[in-house]
Design a protein around this motif. Sequence first.
Motif, PDB file in Angstrom:
ATOM      1  N   PHE A  11      34.218 -19.323  30.388  1.00 27.14           N
ATOM      2  CA  PHE A  11      33.203 -19.800  29.444  1.00 27.14           C
ATOM      3  C   PHE A  11      33.611 -19.511  28.003  1.00 27.14           C
ATOM      4  N   LEU A  12      34.107 -18.297  27.751  1.00 25.58           N
ATOM      5  CA  LEU A  12      34.545 -17.936  26.400  1.00 25.58           C
ATOM      6  C   LEU A  12      35.730 -18.790  25.964  1.00 25.58           C
ATOM      7  N   PHE A  13      36.634 -19.052  26.906  1.00 27.10           N
ATOM      8  CA  PHE A  13      37.769 -19.926  26.592  1.00 27.10           C
ATOM      9  C   PHE A  13      37.273 -21.328  26.246  1.00 27.10           C
ATOM     10  N   GLY A  14      36.268 -21.809  26.985  1.00 26.64           N
ATOM     11  CA  GLY A  14      35.688 -23.112  26.688  1.00 26.64           C
ATOM     12  C   GLY A  14      35.054 -23.157  25.303  1.00 26.64           C
ATOM     13  N   LEU A  15      34.388 -22.066  24.910  1.00 25.66           N
ATOM     14  CA  LEU A  15      33.818 -21.989  23.565  1.00 25.66           C
ATOM     15  C   LEU A  15      34.908 -22.129  22.500  1.00 25.66           C
ATOM     16  N   ILE A  16      36.026 -21.461  22.723  1.00 28.03           N
ATOM     17  CA  ILE A  16      37.136 -21.521  21.764  1.00 28.03           C
ATOM     18  C   ILE A  16      37.711 -22.925  21.684  1.00 28.03           C
ATOM     19  N   ILE A  17      37.893 -23.556  22.846  1.00 30.70           N
ATOM     20  CA  ILE A  17      38.400 -24.932  22.852  1.00 30.70           C
ATOM     21  C   ILE A  17      37.402 -25.867  22.177  1.00 30.70           C
ATOM     22  N   GLY A  18      36.104 -25.650  22.425  1.00 33.09           N
ATOM     23  CA  GLY A  18      35.080 -26.458  21.769  1.00 33.09           C
ATOM     24  C   GLY A  18      35.151 -26.347  20.256  1.00 33.09           C
ATOM     25  N   SER A  19      35.396 -25.126  19.752  1.00 36.69           N
ATOM     26  CA  SER A  19      35.551 -24.917  18.318  1.00 36.69           C
ATOM     27  C   SER A  19      36.762 -25.687  17.790  1.00 36.69           C
ATOM     28  N   PHE A  20      37.859 -25.644  18.570  1.00 39.04           N
ATOM     29  CA  PHE A  20      39.056 -26.398  18.186  1.00 39.04           C
ATOM     30  C   PHE A  20      38.777 -27.904  18.167  1.00 39.04           C
ATOM     31  N   LEU A  21      38.012 -28.391  19.150  1.00 43.55           N
ATOM     32  CA  LEU A  21      37.702 -29.819  19.209  1.00 43.55           C
ATOM     33  C   LEU A  21      36.893 -30.253  17.997  1.00 43.55           C
ATOM     34  N   ASN A  22      35.954 -29.418  17.563  1.00 42.68           N
ATOM     35  CA  ASN A  22      35.196 -29.730  16.346  1.00 42.68           C
ATOM     36  C   ASN A  22      36.127 -29.884  15.153  1.00 42.68           C
ATOM     37  N   CYS A  23      37.062 -28.969  15.047  1.00 44.76           N
ATOM     38  CA  CYS A  23      38.044 -29.024  13.965  1.00 44.76           C
ATOM     39  C   CYS A  23      38.893 -30.281  14.084  1.00 44.76           C
ATOM     40  N   LEU A  24      39.356 -30.577  15.297  1.00 46.28           N
ATOM     41  CA  LEU A  24      40.201 -31.744  15.532  1.00 46.28           C
ATOM     42  C   LEU A  24      39.480 -33.040  15.165  1.00 46.28           C
ATOM     43  N   ILE A  25      38.238 -33.150  15.568  1.00 41.20           N
ATOM     44  CA  ILE A  25      37.455 -34.361  15.280  1.00 41.20           C
ATOM     45  C   ILE A  25      37.360 -34.595  13.780  1.00 41.20           C
ATOM     46  N   TRP A  26      37.054 -33.549  13.035  1.00 37.10           N
ATOM     47  CA  TRP A  26      36.915 -33.687  11.577  1.00 37.10           C
ATOM     48  C   TRP A  26      38.255 -33.998  10.924  1.00 37.10           C
ATOM     49  N   ARG A  27      39.306 -33.324  11.371  1.00 41.01           N
ATOM     50  CA  ARG A  27      40.634 -33.568  10.777  1.00 41.01           C
ATOM     51  C   ARG A  27      41.127 -34.977  11.090  1.00 41.01           C
ATOM     52  N   LEU A  28      40.834 -35.489  12.284  1.00 37.88           N
ATOM     53  CA  LEU A  28      41.196 -36.867  12.606  1.00 37.88           C
ATOM     54  C   LEU A  28      40.476 -37.849  11.688  1.00 37.88           C
ATOM     55  N   HIS A  29      39.207 -37.580  11.447  1.00 37.49           N
ATOM     56  CA  HIS A  29      38.422 -38.459  10.587  1.00 37.49           C
ATOM     57  C   HIS A  29      38.945 -38.453   9.152  1.00 37.49           C
ATOM     58  N   LYS A  30      39.319 -37.278   8.683  1.00 39.22           N
ATOM     59  CA  LYS A  30      39.808 -37.138   7.308  1.00 39.22           C
ATOM     60  C   LYS A  30      41.324 -37.327   7.190  1.00 39.22           C
ATOM     61  N   LYS A  31      41.973 -37.562   8.343  1.00 36.52           N
ATOM     62  CA  LYS A  31      43.434 -37.735   8.381  1.00 36.52           C
ATOM     63  C   LYS A  31      44.149 -36.532   7.769  1.00 36.52           C
ATOM     64  N   GLU A  32      43.714 -35.354   8.182  1.00 34.47           N
ATOM     65  CA  GLU A  32      44.283 -34.102   7.705  1.00 34.47           C
ATOM     66  C   GLU A  32      45.013 -33.394   8.849  1.00 34.47           C
ATOM     67  N   GLY A  33      45.967 -32.537   8.497  1.00 33.25           N
ATOM     68  CA  GLY A  33      46.685 -31.767   9.503  1.00 33.25           C
ATOM     69  C   GLY A  33      45.846 -30.625  10.043  1.00 33.25           C
ATOM     70  N   LEU A  34      46.308 -30.070  11.163  1.00 34.00           N
ATOM     71  CA  LEU A  34      45.561 -28.998  11.829  1.00 34.00           C
ATOM     72  C   LEU A  34      45.958 -27.607  11.352  1.00 34.00           C
ATOM     73  N   MET A  35      47.010 -27.510  10.532  1.00 33.60           N
ATOM     74  CA  MET A  35      47.521 -26.204  10.153  1.00 33.60           C
ATOM     75  C   MET A  35      46.744 -25.573   8.996  1.00 33.60           C
ATOM     76  N   ASN A  36      45.973 -26.362   8.271  1.00 34.00           N
ATOM     77  CA  ASN A  36      45.220 -25.820   7.141  1.00 34.00           C
ATOM     78  C   ASN A  36      44.008 -25.036   7.626  1.00 34.00           C
ATOM     79  N   ARG A  37      43.541 -24.119   6.786  1.00 29.65           N
ATOM     80  CA  ARG A  37      42.361 -23.313   7.107  1.00 29.65           C
ATOM     81  C   ARG A  37      41.114 -24.191   7.163  1.00 29.65           C
ATOM     82  N   SER A  38      40.168 -23.789   8.006  1.00 24.30           N
ATOM     83  CA  SER A  38      38.900 -24.500   8.094  1.00 24.30           C
ATOM     84  C   SER A  38      38.108 -24.325   6.806  1.00 24.30           C
ATOM     85  N   TYR A  39      37.341 -25.363   6.468  1.00 26.20           N
ATOM     86  CA  TYR A  39      36.556 -25.321   5.240  1.00 26.20           C
ATOM     87  C   TYR A  39      35.207 -25.987   5.462  1.00 26.20           C
TER      88      TYR A  39
END
Length: 259
Positions: A11-39
């Motif tokens: 479950f905790l691993f799923g939470l972490i992946i879910g957090s990553f997916l949120n980041c991925l979705i936003w970065r895809l929309h903004k056409k940004e890389g994944l290596m930058n810090r979250s903002y």
Amino acid sequence: MPMPLIITFVFLFGLIIGSFLNCLIWRLHKKEGLMNRSYCPKCKQQIAWYDNVPVLSFILLRGKCRQCGKAISWQYPIVELLAGILFVVSFTINSNPAEFIDFTILIQILRDWFLISVMMVIFIYDLRWYLILDIVTLPACLIMLIFNLSLNFSLWNLLISGIIGSSFFLIQFVISDGKWIGGGDIRLGLLIGLSLGWPGVLVAIIISYFIGSIMGLSLIALGKKQWGSEVPLGIFLSVGTIISLFWQEQILNWYLNIF
């Protein structure tokens, strides 16, 4: 290791992946890389690590950015919790507490987790921006094909299912001149077929259209939509795919027993 403890870790691993997916979705929309810090999307200030803990940070911050005080979208904790829950469901379906988790079961679980993650990205992206990205579906097609072949799925079954899934939407695209179906739905149909095989692809499509019909009629009845209004089909296809992934055999047996 006790099963409750394993499930907690899953479950905790799923939470972490879910957090990553949120980041991925936003970065895809903004056409940004994944290596930058979250903002923060509102004030653009970087988010400290202690404000980026899945679900917990949202609760402690009371759903507001520490820097600007503006509301944090409920999408973030919902996606994180849903990923955690779905990962646990997949794990419990594929594993037996009385047996050791061998390599084949591990590959099966990883395959399911990957497909769940892809479908969650498709769901949120299509819900928010009415678009299914090829950069998500096409690599996922190859990865799911490799996963399934490693699990001894029939190559011909997968290829034919992929053709059926994509052709189902391609025909609608041609007939409607692209008014009913977008190109992304065609590629998503291919992904569903390669992921679930036959008859899983059929179960997924039927469930998707059933859920979509209920939701569409409900929105029309509530005055939220009108006949002919655009509805993101990807959200229903992603839900139908996950349901078929977990319970296609039970659904087919239930249907066949009726008749």
